[in-house]
Design a protein around this motif. Structure first.
Motif, PDB file in Angstrom:
ATOM      1  N   GLU A 132      -0.339   0.974   4.518  1.00  0.00           N
ATOM      2  CA  GLU A 132       1.119   1.080   4.425  1.00  0.00           C
ATOM      3  C   GLU A 132       1.520   2.064   3.328  1.00  0.00           C
ATOM      4  O   GLU A 132       2.479   2.826   3.482  1.00  0.00           O
ATOM      5  CB  GLU A 132       1.732  -0.288   4.150  1.00  0.00           C
ATOM      6  CG  GLU A 132       3.251  -0.270   4.048  1.00  0.00           C
ATOM      7  CD  GLU A 132       3.822  -1.617   3.625  1.00  0.00           C
ATOM      8  OE1 GLU A 132       4.867  -2.018   4.164  1.00  0.00           O
ATOM      9  OE2 GLU A 132       3.227  -2.263   2.730  1.00  0.00           O
ATOM     10  N   ARG A 133       0.788   2.061   2.209  1.00  0.00           N
ATOM     11  CA  ARG A 133       1.111   2.935   1.091  1.00  0.00           C
ATOM     12  C   ARG A 133       1.053   4.409   1.497  1.00  0.00           C
ATOM     13  O   ARG A 133       1.822   5.225   0.997  1.00  0.00           O
ATOM     14  CB  ARG A 133       0.139   2.650  -0.064  1.00  0.00           C
ATOM     15  CG  ARG A 133       0.281   3.537  -1.297  1.00  0.00           C
ATOM     16  CD  ARG A 133       1.689   3.676  -1.800  1.00  0.00           C
ATOM     17  NE  ARG A 133       2.354   2.391  -1.999  1.00  0.00           N
ATOM     18  CZ  ARG A 133       3.660   2.284  -2.227  1.00  0.00           C
ATOM     19  NH1 ARG A 133       4.428   3.368  -2.235  1.00  0.00           N
ATOM     20  NH2 ARG A 133       4.184   1.099  -2.410  1.00  0.00           N
ATOM     21  N   VAL A 134       0.159   4.751   2.426  1.00  0.00           N
ATOM     22  CA  VAL A 134       0.091   6.131   2.923  1.00  0.00           C
ATOM     23  C   VAL A 134       1.436   6.542   3.516  1.00  0.00           C
ATOM     24  O   VAL A 134       1.949   7.639   3.252  1.00  0.00           O
ATOM     25  CB  VAL A 134      -1.027   6.277   3.977  1.00  0.00           C
ATOM     26  CG1 VAL A 134      -0.991   7.655   4.623  1.00  0.00           C
ATOM     27  CG2 VAL A 134      -2.384   6.023   3.349  1.00  0.00           C
ATOM     28  N   ALA A 135       2.006   5.668   4.339  1.00  0.00           N
ATOM     29  CA  ALA A 135       3.298   5.963   4.965  1.00  0.00           C
ATOM     30  C   ALA A 135       4.415   6.032   3.939  1.00  0.00           C
ATOM     31  O   ALA A 135       5.282   6.917   4.002  1.00  0.00           O
ATOM     32  CB  ALA A 135       3.614   4.908   6.017  1.00  0.00           C
ATOM     33  N   LEU A 136       4.413   5.119   2.996  1.00  0.00           N
ATOM     34  CA  LEU A 136       5.475   5.105   1.982  1.00  0.00           C
ATOM     35  C   LEU A 136       5.399   6.331   1.085  1.00  0.00           C
ATOM     36  O   LEU A 136       6.433   6.909   0.718  1.00  0.00           O
ATOM     37  CB  LEU A 136       5.379   3.827   1.157  1.00  0.00           C
ATOM     38  CG  LEU A 136       5.560   2.518   1.942  1.00  0.00           C
ATOM     39  CD1 LEU A 136       5.404   1.315   1.016  1.00  0.00           C
ATOM     40  CD2 LEU A 136       6.918   2.482   2.640  1.00  0.00           C
ATOM     41  N   ASP A 137       4.173   6.756   0.731  1.00  0.00           N
ATOM     42  CA  ASP A 137       4.015   7.960  -0.080  1.00  0.00           C
ATOM     43  C   ASP A 137       4.471   9.196   0.680  1.00  0.00           C
ATOM     44  O   ASP A 137       5.101  10.106   0.113  1.00  0.00           O
ATOM     45  CB  ASP A 137       2.556   8.122  -0.509  1.00  0.00           C
ATOM     46  CG  ASP A 137       2.143   7.087  -1.552  1.00  0.00           C
ATOM     47  OD1 ASP A 137       3.052   6.447  -2.140  1.00  0.00           O
ATOM     48  OD2 ASP A 137       0.924   6.910  -1.763  1.00  0.00           O
ATOM     49  N   ALA A 138       4.144   9.240   1.975  1.00  0.00           N
ATOM     50  CA  ALA A 138       4.579  10.370   2.791  1.00  0.00           C
ATOM     51  C   ALA A 138       6.096  10.424   2.869  1.00  0.00           C
ATOM     52  O   ALA A 138       6.699  11.508   2.824  1.00  0.00           O
ATOM     53  CB  ALA A 138       3.986  10.266   4.192  1.00  0.00           C
ATOM     54  N   ALA A 139       6.740   9.260   2.972  1.00  0.00           N
ATOM     55  CA  ALA A 139       8.198   9.211   3.013  1.00  0.00           C
ATOM     56  C   ALA A 139       8.791   9.693   1.695  1.00  0.00           C
ATOM     57  O   ALA A 139       9.781  10.438   1.675  1.00  0.00           O
ATOM     58  CB  ALA A 139       8.665   7.787   3.312  1.00  0.00           C
ATOM     59  N   ASP A 141       7.370  11.779  -0.471  1.00  0.00           N
ATOM     60  CA  ASP A 141       7.140  13.220  -0.567  1.00  0.00           C
ATOM     61  C   ASP A 141       8.142  13.997   0.280  1.00  0.00           C
ATOM     62  O   ASP A 141       8.622  15.059  -0.122  1.00  0.00           O
ATOM     63  CB  ASP A 141       5.719  13.560  -0.126  1.00  0.00           C
ATOM     64  CG  ASP A 141       4.668  13.056  -1.105  1.00  0.00           C
ATOM     65  OD1 ASP A 141       5.048  12.722  -2.250  1.00  0.00           O
ATOM     66  OD2 ASP A 141       3.485  12.984  -0.716  1.00  0.00           O
ATOM     67  N   ALA A 142       8.438  13.449   1.467  1.00  0.00           N
ATOM     68  CA  ALA A 142       9.392  14.131   2.340  1.00  0.00           C
ATOM     69  C   ALA A 142      10.767  14.192   1.697  1.00  0.00           C
ATOM     70  O   ALA A 142      11.475  15.202   1.797  1.00  0.00           O
ATOM     71  CB  ALA A 142       9.469  13.408   3.683  1.00  0.00           C
ATOM     72  N   THR A 143      11.155  13.110   0.989  1.00  0.00           N
ATOM     73  CA  THR A 143      12.461  13.068   0.347  1.00  0.00           C
ATOM     74  C   THR A 143      12.498  13.960  -0.895  1.00  0.00           C
ATOM     75  O   THR A 143      13.445  14.723  -1.099  1.00  0.00           O
ATOM     76  CB  THR A 143      12.815  11.625  -0.038  1.00  0.00           C
ATOM     77  OG1 THR A 143      12.811  10.811   1.135  1.00  0.00           O
ATOM     78  CG2 THR A 143      14.187  11.561  -0.693  1.00  0.00           C
ATOM     79  N   ALA A 144      11.447  13.868  -1.722  1.00  0.00           N
ATOM     80  CA  ALA A 144      11.451  14.573  -3.007  1.00  0.00           C
ATOM     81  C   ALA A 144      11.082  16.041  -2.885  1.00  0.00           C
ATOM     82  O   ALA A 144      11.644  16.896  -3.584  1.00  0.00           O
ATOM     83  CB  ALA A 144      10.502  13.871  -3.978  1.00  0.00           C
ATOM     84  N   LEU A 145      10.134  16.353  -2.004  1.00  0.00           N
ATOM     85  CA  LEU A 145       9.587  17.707  -1.950  1.00  0.00           C
ATOM     86  C   LEU A 145       9.959  18.461  -0.682  1.00  0.00           C
ATOM     87  O   LEU A 145       9.609  19.636  -0.536  1.00  0.00           O
ATOM     88  CB  LEU A 145       8.053  17.652  -2.070  1.00  0.00           C
ATOM     89  CG  LEU A 145       7.500  16.903  -3.295  1.00  0.00           C
ATOM     90  CD1 LEU A 145       5.987  16.832  -3.217  1.00  0.00           C
ATOM     91  CD2 LEU A 145       7.955  17.593  -4.586  1.00  0.00           C
ATOM     92  N   GLY A 146      10.626  17.773   0.241  1.00  0.00           N
ATOM     93  CA  GLY A 146      11.004  18.440   1.482  1.00  0.00           C
ATOM     94  C   GLY A 146       9.843  18.698   2.408  1.00  0.00           C
ATOM     95  O   GLY A 146       9.891  19.615   3.229  1.00  0.00           O
TER      96      GLY A 146
END
Length: 465
Positions: A132-139, A141-146
């Motif tokens: 689950e942490r993989v998905a949350l980290d990806a989310a 990164d998408a918000t912070a780094l685009g």
């Protein structure tokens, strides 16, 4: 600086994309709220069904099944879809609460949430949390780094972590998954259907490779595409293949695609059967099929059977209370009339269902068409062991009342109209391993339906009747 004509479309496009993004975020918030409400409704439904801390696991399971049926009929969904929604809500408001929060914040899409649920299923808590942490980290990164993270990319990353940390060897999991192999048929428009096999990956790849090689062989005069040849080959091999250890596959060989010797129910209006009308026939388990296909099926049927639905033909539609189990003619009538399980939204075919007494025989219910209905085993149990109640109305209509008080009605698939003694009758109806409807016949009655039927069979299959 004044907007130039060239800049205006760009600005308008920017506004539309921003509006689409805002609405997508709103949709994700609504999905998250829906999950929370489904879980709350499930808890309330358990109270309505009388579930307490002292309830048995069977009572809890039946309460859940009852709620799934309630939710399915409320949303107009199949129970399988409602069941998935309930299961997802339970996990998202429990161990996968962080994923639900990310959905509510608009950071994860619904498809990504379902990937998290799928890939964390049946894992030890620490492994599931890591996936689950993989998905949350990806989310994040998408918000912070685009960084754009698609569902396919997210699944690849989660699978790598899952395989690396899974405590059970892949070979053991594969062996267990093999037990779930099955065949599925999904009806499609225009008289077509999807046919699928859920089998081991290596077998699926090998099947595809073999069909590709066979379909690549071109024959003179063959105008089919490679894809069409592959589909025809797959159908021919399945329909015409012979098993050395099973004699049934010898006499049931179909030969060319379409020349099926059916052991399936095909309902054919009699005028269509006689070539006097083009009204579609119906293939049970699929729906309407064209006249020519129906006639081919009828012509190759190894035997015929009549549906006895009229007093002058001899059907007994009631056996009072002397018989609990419906005799063959009454059993056949009810199953053909109902077509499918009579619970709201259920698509299980009647031939695989139980015949249920709407009013129990112990409470005065008769073994009659007006008191019998097809219910699949699941809904048969639900009727007897939960708060769902049913009453049979005139014309085979069944009125269901849910535990929450919702009233829903289901209609018979073929509502045969009753005919009183002395009224005009239609000629008997024959069937190709199935039942055939009684459409109105023009004023020129057939003197011998059997002769017409024999002529029809000989026309399409010159084998002695």
């Amino acid at each position: 600086m004044p907007a130039t004509p060239d800049a205006m479309p760009h600005a308008a496009l920017e506004r539309e994309l921003a509006a689409i993004s805002a609405r997508e975020s709103a949709i994700r918030r609504i999905h998250a709220d829906q999950y929370r409400r489904v879980q709350r409704a499930r808890e309330l439904a358990a109270v309505v069904e009388g579930v307490t801390a002292a309830s048995t696991s069977r009572e809890r399971d039946m309460a859940t099944r009852s709620f799934v049926a309630e939710l399915a009929t409320t949303l107009g969904q199949h129970e399988a879809s409602a069941s998935r929604l309930v299961a997802e809500a339970e996990r998202l408001t429990g161990p996968r609460r962080a994923t639900l929060d990310a959905l509510a914040a608009g950071e994860l899409a619904l498809t990504q949430v379902r990937s998290v649920l799928e890939l964390t299923q049946d894992l030890p808590a620490e492994v599931a949390d890591a996936v689950e942490r993989v998905a949350l980290d990806a989310a994040s990164d998408a918000t912070a780094l685009g960084i754009v993270s698609t569902n396919a990319d997210l699944r690849r990353r989660m699978r790598r972590v899952r395989e690396r940390m899974h405590p059970e060897p892949l070979a053991d999991r594969h062996a267990r998954a093999v037990a779930e192999r099955h065949v599925c048929v999904d009806p499609a428009p225009d008289g077509m259907a999807w046919f699928g096999l859920y089998v081991e990956a290596e077998r699926a790849v090998a099947i595809d490779a073999r069909l590709t090689v066979l379909a690549a062989r071109e024959a003179s005069g063959d105008t089919r595409t490679t894809a069409q040849r592959a589909a025809d080959l797959a159908a021919d091999l399945l329909l015409g293949g012979v098993l050395a250890d099973d004699e049934r596959t010898r006499w049931g060989v179909a030969g060319a695609t379409g020349a099926v010797r059916p052991c399936i129910n095909v309902t054919v209006p009699m005028l269509t059967l006689l070539g006097l009308d083009d009204e579609p026939a119906e293939l049970e388990g699929y729906g309407p099929i064209d006249r020519d296909s129906a006639l081919r099926l009828a012509a190759h049927a190894p035997s015929l059977r009549r549906i006895l639905v009229h007093p002058e033909i001899g059907t007994a539609l009631s056996y009072g209370r002397d018989h609990y189990r419906a005799p063959a003619d009454l059993d056949g009538f009810v199953r053909v009339r109902d077509g499918r399980c009579r619970f709201p939204g259920c698509s299980r075919r009647a031939e695989y269902a139980d015949l249920d007494h709407t009013v129990a025989r112990a409470h005065g219910g008769e073994t009659a068409d007006t008191n019998l209905g097809a219910l699949c085993r699941h809904h048969h149990r639900l009727k007897h062991e939960s708060g769902w109640r049913v009453v049979q109305e005139e014309g085979g209509v069944m009125r269901w009342t849910s535990p929450a008080g919702h009233v829903l009605r289901t209609l018979p698939e073929r509502p045969f109209m009753p005919v009183g003694a002395g009224e005009g009758v239609d000629p008997p109806v024959a069937q190709a391993e199935s039942f055939i409807d009684d459409p109105p016949i023009p004023p020129d009655p057939l003197d011998s339906f059997e002769d017409e039927w024999r002529s029809l069979i000989e026309l399409y299959d010159p084998v002695p009747f």
